[in-house]
Design an enzyme around this catalytic site. Structure first.
Site, PDB file in Angstrom:
ATOM      1  N   ASN A   1       0.660  -1.593  -0.234  1.00 50.75           N
ATOM      2  CA  ASN A   1      -0.098   0.346   0.011  1.00 50.75           C
ATOM      3  C   ASN A   1       0.537   1.749  -0.037  1.00 50.75           C
ATOM      4  O   ASN A   1       0.528   1.924  -0.515  1.00 50.75           O
ATOM      5  CB  ASN A   1      -1.096   0.147   1.336  1.00 50.75           C
TER       6      ASN A   1
ATOM      7  N   MET B   1       1.046  -2.331  12.180  1.00 47.69           N
ATOM      8  CA  MET B   1      -0.602  -3.337  12.761  1.00 47.69           C
ATOM      9  C   MET B   1      -0.280  -2.753  14.585  1.00 47.69           C
ATOM     10  O   MET B   1      -0.348  -3.506  15.304  1.00 47.69           O
ATOM     11  CB  MET B   1       0.115  -4.905  12.877  1.00 47.69           C
ATOM     12  N   LYS B   2       0.222  -1.672  14.874  1.00 45.46           N
ATOM     13  CA  LYS B   2       0.913  -1.277  16.195  1.00 45.46           C
ATOM     14  C   LYS B   2      -0.804  -0.221  16.395  1.00 45.46           C
ATOM     15  O   LYS B   2      -1.271   0.584  15.440  1.00 45.46           O
ATOM     16  CB  LYS B   2       2.064  -0.082  16.154  1.00 45.46           C
TER      17      LYS B   2
ATOM     18  N   ASN C   1      -6.830   5.015   7.723  1.00 37.14           N
ATOM     19  CA  ASN C   1      -6.349   4.092   7.874  1.00 37.14           C
ATOM     20  C   ASN C   1      -7.084   3.378   6.923  1.00 37.14           C
ATOM     21  O   ASN C   1      -7.533   3.777   6.345  1.00 37.14           O
ATOM     22  CB  ASN C   1      -6.376   3.433   9.101  1.00 37.14           C
TER      23      ASN C   1
ATOM     24  N   HIS D   1      -7.831  -0.304   5.728  1.00 38.89           N
ATOM     25  CA  HIS D   1      -8.629  -2.086   6.855  1.00 38.89           C
ATOM     26  C   HIS D   1      -9.239  -3.361   5.827  1.00 38.89           C
ATOM     27  O   HIS D   1      -9.878  -2.898   4.853  1.00 38.89           O
ATOM     28  CB  HIS D   1      -9.270  -1.280   7.768  1.00 38.89           C
TER      29      HIS D   1
HETATM   30  C1  GAR Z   1      -3.453  -4.935   4.035  1.00 43.61           C
HETATM   31  O1  GAR Z   1      -4.134  -5.506   4.115  1.00 43.61           O
HETATM   32  C2  GAR Z   1      -4.023  -3.800   4.916  1.00 43.61           C
HETATM   33  O2  GAR Z   1      -4.890  -3.705   5.121  1.00 43.61           O
HETATM   34  C3  GAR Z   1      -4.056  -4.715   6.335  1.00 43.61           C
HETATM   35  O3  GAR Z   1      -2.254  -5.121   6.269  1.00 43.61           O
HETATM   36  C4  GAR Z   1      -1.900  -5.508   4.860  1.00 43.61           C
HETATM   37  C5  GAR Z   1      -0.437  -4.396   4.488  1.00 43.61           C
HETATM   38  O4  GAR Z   1      -0.046  -4.623   3.479  1.00 43.61           O
HETATM   39  N1  GAR Z   1      -3.604  -3.579   7.592  1.00 43.61           N
HETATM   40  C6  GAR Z   1      -4.291  -3.980   8.680  1.00 43.61           C
HETATM   41  O5  GAR Z   1      -4.255  -4.967   9.296  1.00 43.61           O
HETATM   42  C7  GAR Z   1      -4.575  -3.011   9.345  1.00 43.61           C
HETATM   43  N2  GAR Z   1      -5.007  -3.244  10.791  1.00 43.61           N
HETATM   44  P1  GAR Z   1       1.146  -4.265   2.615  1.00 43.61           P
HETATM   45  O6  GAR Z   1       2.251  -3.815   4.190  1.00 43.61           O
HETATM   46  O7  GAR Z   1       1.557  -4.585   1.886  1.00 43.61           O
HETATM   47  O8  GAR Z   1       0.483  -2.626   2.313  1.00 43.61           O
END
Ligand code: GAR
Length: 191
Positions: free
Chosen positions: A22, A94-95, A111, A113
């Site tokens: 992302n 993730m924090k 954010n 999600h």
């Molecule tokens: C993504 O799917 C994002 O939506 C999720 O982690 C992944 C990160 O992927 N976020 C969460 O779960 C937040 N609670 P990336 O590092 O390839 O962007």
């Protein structure tokens, strides 16, 4: 709740913990002509985040903090101020940020999600959607408030769950959509 930019490009920090796909899509977006944002800082709680490589590739300043204590948050706030950051995008971060931190940047933390919020706040969203026999899952871009994954929704995209999906295959399809809706959501709120 739109973030006013005047005509200026908004200096943005992206917070990551892992792969950073992302982050990559946001960097791409920031490089477009007339993009409302520039990415000036990448912050990770994990020194091993693969996403930190993008800082080197695109020559963006990076900082790693453990986020384990209030001193760290103070240091981060200092860093954000020093770099004149006006928007924070959490991208696979993730924090959980403290209430105090969120208040300092009220309305300016976004954010993404991997579920159709308010369904499946927190972790393991794909397994939970599959185990619940949901027909659709998806992703959500939302404002961050002190209550986890509960801030105002900016944009969502539905993704169909197929019979033979597992968490990995579903995650892959949803991630593709995440890369599209995060920039789109920013465009919507930055005027
Ligand atoms: C993504 O799917 C994002 O939506 C999720 O982690 C992944 C990160 O992927 N976020 C969460 O779960 C937040 N609670 P990336 O590092 O390839 O962007």
């Amino acid at each position: 709740m739109a973030i006013s930019t005047g005509s200026k490009v908004i200096k943005t920090a992206v917070f990551i913990s892992g792969t950073g796909s992302n982050l990559k899509s946001l960097i791409k977006f920031s490089k477009l002509k007339k993009s409302p944002i520039s990415i000036n800082l990448i912050i990770s709680n994990n020194p091993k985040s693969k996403g930190l490589e993008y800082a080197n590739i695109f020559k963006i300043k990076k900082k790693v903090f453990t986020f384990k204590n209030i001193t760290d948050e103070k240091k981060i706030l200092f860093e954000l101020k020093k770099n004149k950051i006006n928007l924070i995008c959490l991208a696979g971060f993730m924090k959980i940020l403290s209430k105090e931190f969120i208040k300092r940047f009220q309305g300016k933390i976004i954010n993404i999600h991997p579920s159709l919020l308010p369904k499946y706040k927190g972790l393991d969203t794909h397994n939970r959607a599959i185990n619940n026999n949901d027909k659709y899952s998806g992703c959500t871009v939302h404002y961050v408030t002190p209550k986890l994954d509960s801030g105002k929704i900016i944009l969502q995209k539905k993704v169909k769950i197929f019979k033979n999906d597992n968490a990995k295959s579903l995650q892959k399809r949803i991630l593709k959509q995440e890369h599209k809706i995060y920039p789109k959501a920013l465009k919507m709120i930055l005027n």
